[in-house]
Design an enzyme around this catalytic site. Structure first.
Site, PDB file in Angstrom:
ATOM      1  N   ASP A 109      -6.598  -4.093  -7.161  1.00 47.97           N
ATOM      2  CA  ASP A 109      -7.383  -2.876  -6.890  1.00 47.97           C
ATOM      3  C   ASP A 109      -8.433  -2.642  -7.972  1.00 47.97           C
ATOM      4  OD1 ASP A 109      -6.229  -2.055  -4.500  1.00 47.97           O
ATOM      5  OD2 ASP A 109      -4.672  -0.874  -5.483  1.00 47.97           O
ATOM      6  N   THR A 155       0.832  -1.199   0.000  1.00 47.97           N
ATOM      7  CA  THR A 155       0.000   0.000   0.000  1.00 47.97           C
ATOM      8  C   THR A 155       0.867   1.249   0.000  1.00 47.97           C
ATOM      9  OG1 THR A 155      -1.932   1.012   1.035  1.00 47.97           O
ATOM     10  CG2 THR A 155      -0.347  -0.005   2.532  1.00 47.97           C
ATOM     11  N   GLY A 166      -7.999  12.268  -9.024  1.00 44.61           N
ATOM     12  CA  GLY A 166      -6.700  11.747  -8.602  1.00 44.61           C
ATOM     13  C   GLY A 166      -5.935  11.161  -9.769  1.00 44.61           C
ATOM     14  N   LYS A 189       3.232   1.302  -3.968  1.00 42.79           N
ATOM     15  CA  LYS A 189       2.617   0.513  -5.045  1.00 42.79           C
ATOM     16  C   LYS A 189       3.385   0.588  -6.360  1.00 42.79           C
ATOM     17  CE  LYS A 189      -2.078   0.362  -3.258  1.00 42.79           C
ATOM     18  NZ  LYS A 189      -3.482   0.714  -3.423  1.00 42.79           N
ATOM     19  N   TYR A 198     -11.508   4.964   3.495  1.00 43.66           N
ATOM     20  CA  TYR A 198     -12.460   4.264   4.373  1.00 43.66           C
ATOM     21  C   TYR A 198     -12.361   4.665   5.842  1.00 43.66           C
ATOM     22  CZ  TYR A 198      -8.632   0.852   5.184  1.00 43.66           C
ATOM     23  OH  TYR A 198      -7.439   0.237   5.498  1.00 43.66           O
ATOM     24  N   PRO A 227      -2.051  19.425 -11.925  1.00 44.13           N
ATOM     25  CA  PRO A 227      -2.564  19.202 -13.278  1.00 44.13           C
ATOM     26  C   PRO A 227      -1.636  18.362 -14.155  1.00 44.13           C
ATOM     27  CG  PRO A 227      -2.510  21.553 -12.733  1.00 44.13           C
ATOM     28  CD  PRO A 227      -1.938  20.831 -11.564  1.00 44.13           C
TER      29      PRO A 227
HETATM   30  P1  ATR Z   1      -2.292   6.124  -4.166  1.00 39.65           P
HETATM   31  O1  ATR Z   1      -1.343   5.020  -4.536  1.00 39.65           O
HETATM   32  O2  ATR Z   1      -3.099   5.813  -2.948  1.00 39.65           O
HETATM   33  O3  ATR Z   1      -3.153   6.561  -5.306  1.00 39.65           O
HETATM   34  P2  ATR Z   1      -0.497   8.367  -4.538  1.00 39.65           P
HETATM   35  O4  ATR Z   1       0.127   7.684  -5.699  1.00 39.65           O
HETATM   36  O5  ATR Z   1       0.384   9.049  -3.548  1.00 39.65           O
HETATM   37  O6  ATR Z   1      -1.371   7.348  -3.683  1.00 39.65           O
HETATM   38  O7  ATR Z   1      -1.587   9.406  -5.119  1.00 39.65           O
HETATM   39  C1  ATR Z   1      -2.349  10.210  -4.284  1.00 39.65           C
HETATM   40  C2  ATR Z   1      -3.351  11.006  -5.135  1.00 39.65           C
HETATM   41  O8  ATR Z   1      -4.198  11.728  -4.237  1.00 39.65           O
HETATM   42  C3  ATR Z   1      -2.713  12.024  -6.042  1.00 39.65           C
HETATM   43  O9  ATR Z   1      -3.541  12.187  -7.182  1.00 39.65           O
HETATM   44  C4  ATR Z   1      -2.747  13.297  -5.162  1.00 39.65           C
HETATM   45  O10 ATR Z   1      -2.736  14.498  -5.890  1.00 39.65           O
HETATM   46  P3  ATR Z   1      -1.332  15.177  -6.337  1.00 39.65           P
HETATM   47  O11 ATR Z   1      -0.918  14.461  -7.586  1.00 39.65           O
HETATM   48  O12 ATR Z   1      -1.697  16.593  -6.561  1.00 39.65           O
HETATM   49  O13 ATR Z   1      -0.387  14.979  -5.178  1.00 39.65           O
HETATM   50  C5  ATR Z   1      -4.091  13.128  -4.516  1.00 39.65           C
HETATM   51  N1  ATR Z   1      -4.255  13.844  -3.238  1.00 39.65           N
HETATM   52  C6  ATR Z   1      -3.682  13.555  -2.060  1.00 39.65           C
HETATM   53  N2  ATR Z   1      -4.117  14.393  -1.095  1.00 39.65           N
HETATM   54  C7  ATR Z   1      -5.007  15.242  -1.689  1.00 39.65           C
HETATM   55  C8  ATR Z   1      -5.812  16.325  -1.242  1.00 39.65           C
HETATM   56  N3  ATR Z   1      -5.789  16.730   0.027  1.00 39.65           N
HETATM   57  N4  ATR Z   1      -6.614  16.943  -2.137  1.00 39.65           N
HETATM   58  C9  ATR Z   1      -6.658  16.550  -3.428  1.00 39.65           C
HETATM   59  N5  ATR Z   1      -5.913  15.526  -3.916  1.00 39.65           N
HETATM   60  C10 ATR Z   1      -5.099  14.887  -3.065  1.00 39.65           C
END
Ligand code: ATR
Length: 290
Positions: free
Chosen positions: A104, A64, A127, A68, A214, A153
């Site tokens: 997933d 996790t 995301g 990943k 969750y 973006p």
């Molecule tokens: P995961 O493997 O769980 O998807 P990750 O690869 O770290 O974790 O990705 C986290 C995602 O959540 C990213 O799209 C992140 O946006 P950024 O690319 O801008 O970092 C998004 N994210 C995390 N916290 C956020 C928040 N408070 N508001 C909006 N987007 C968030």
């Protein structure tokens, strides 16, 4: 009972002491009389952790946040789905090889398809991280018309280009036309429980809205959606589905998904929503199980 023959499984990640994955696997092992245990391995040095899996003969592991993607070069082989998604949430120890899988996307599709038929739907994905990649892959398989929005973006644009989806640079409450909205970001996760990743005006009656966070079970995102007449799917549903598919990969046996759901909701002090019997279907066996 734990004895000399007990097989070891676990979860690698940061903050996994709070994970509900041990609930999924340990209760299913016990119900099915499998001599195995599933532990939370709080991990800060991924290389050493993977060496530990090999050295100790750990049979399988969940992976996790934040590993990943980072785990991929440390594995010996990748299942074709994980290879296309470029993220691994499951490792299976296949003797001399550690092989990476992704369940997933199966969990996400299963959670959604218990409530709505996906084929050709207009879907907004929030995301662009590992979870978004798995969800995007699943939606592509169902020929959905997907739009991606991400806080940063450039990352959102690059994911959208890779999957040939629409990219939305700014999201306002006036935007119309989505039938399904999925949050794959950690916005709203404990302790930031008042955060919501979209303007609430975006939610319209009749939409289906799914969450992957969750903790809490009903995030601010889901509360706003429910207040505006949407059908909501809590993050525990995807957690249950991806966990059931992992269990299948590791043991070759089908766990009782409804019991897993009940275990998870009860561990989170909630009552599991009832899924209509006609919508209950098992996870499709997409992975090879040799
Ligand atoms: P995961 O493997 O769980 O998807 P990750 O690869 O770290 O974790 O990705 C986290 C995602 O959540 C990213 O799209 C992140 O946006 P950024 O690319 O801008 O970092 C998004 N994210 C995390 N916290 C956020 C928040 N408070 N508001 C909006 N987007 C968030």
């Amino acid at each position: 009972m734990i004895d000399g023959k007990t097989q070891i499984y676990g979860i690698l990640g940061e903050g996994v002491r709070e994970s509900l994955s041990p609930v999924i696997h340990n209760r299913s092992f016990a119900r099915m009389g499998i001599n195995a245990v599933y532990l939370a391995f709080e991990t800060h040095d991924l290389e050493q952790a993977v060496t530990g899996l090999r050295g100790l003969g750990v049979r399988g592991a969940s992976v996790t946040v934040p590993f990943k993607s980072r785990i991929i070069p440390l594995l010996d082989d990748l299942d074709p789905f994980a290879e296309r998604i470029k993220a691994v949430n499951t490792i299976r120890n296949e003797g001399k090889k550690l092989v990476g899988y992704n369940t997933d996307w199966l969990g996400a599709l299963h959670a959604l398809e218990q409530q709505v038929s996906l084929k050709g739907r207009k879907v907004l994905v929030l995301g662009a991280g590992g979870a978004a990649r798995a969800v995007a892959f699943g939606l592509k398989e169902r020929n959905c018309a997907v739009a991606i929005f991400n806080r940063s973006p450039e990352k959102g644009r690059s994911l959208a280009e890779e999957f040939r989806f629409e990219f939305i640079p700014t999201l306002t409450g006036n935007r119309k036309g989505f039938e399904v909205i999925i949050n794959t970001t950690s916005a709203g996760m404990h302790p930031n429980i008042t955060d919501c990743p979209v303007p609430p005006q975006l939610f319209r009656a009749g939409m289906t809205v799914m969450e992957i966070v969750y903790r809490p079970v009903k995030t601010m995102f889901l509360q706003h959606a429910e207040q505006r007449g949407c059908r909501i799917i809590p993050g525990l549903e995807m957690l249950a589905g991806q966990g059931a598919a992992q269990f299948q990969l590791w043991t070759g046996r089908n766990p009782d998904l409804n019991r897993i759901r009940e275990d998870l909701y009860s561990a989170a002090n909630h009552t599991a929503p009832t899924i209509q019997a006609s919508n209950q279907h098992s996870l499709r066996g997409e992975h090879r199980n040799d």
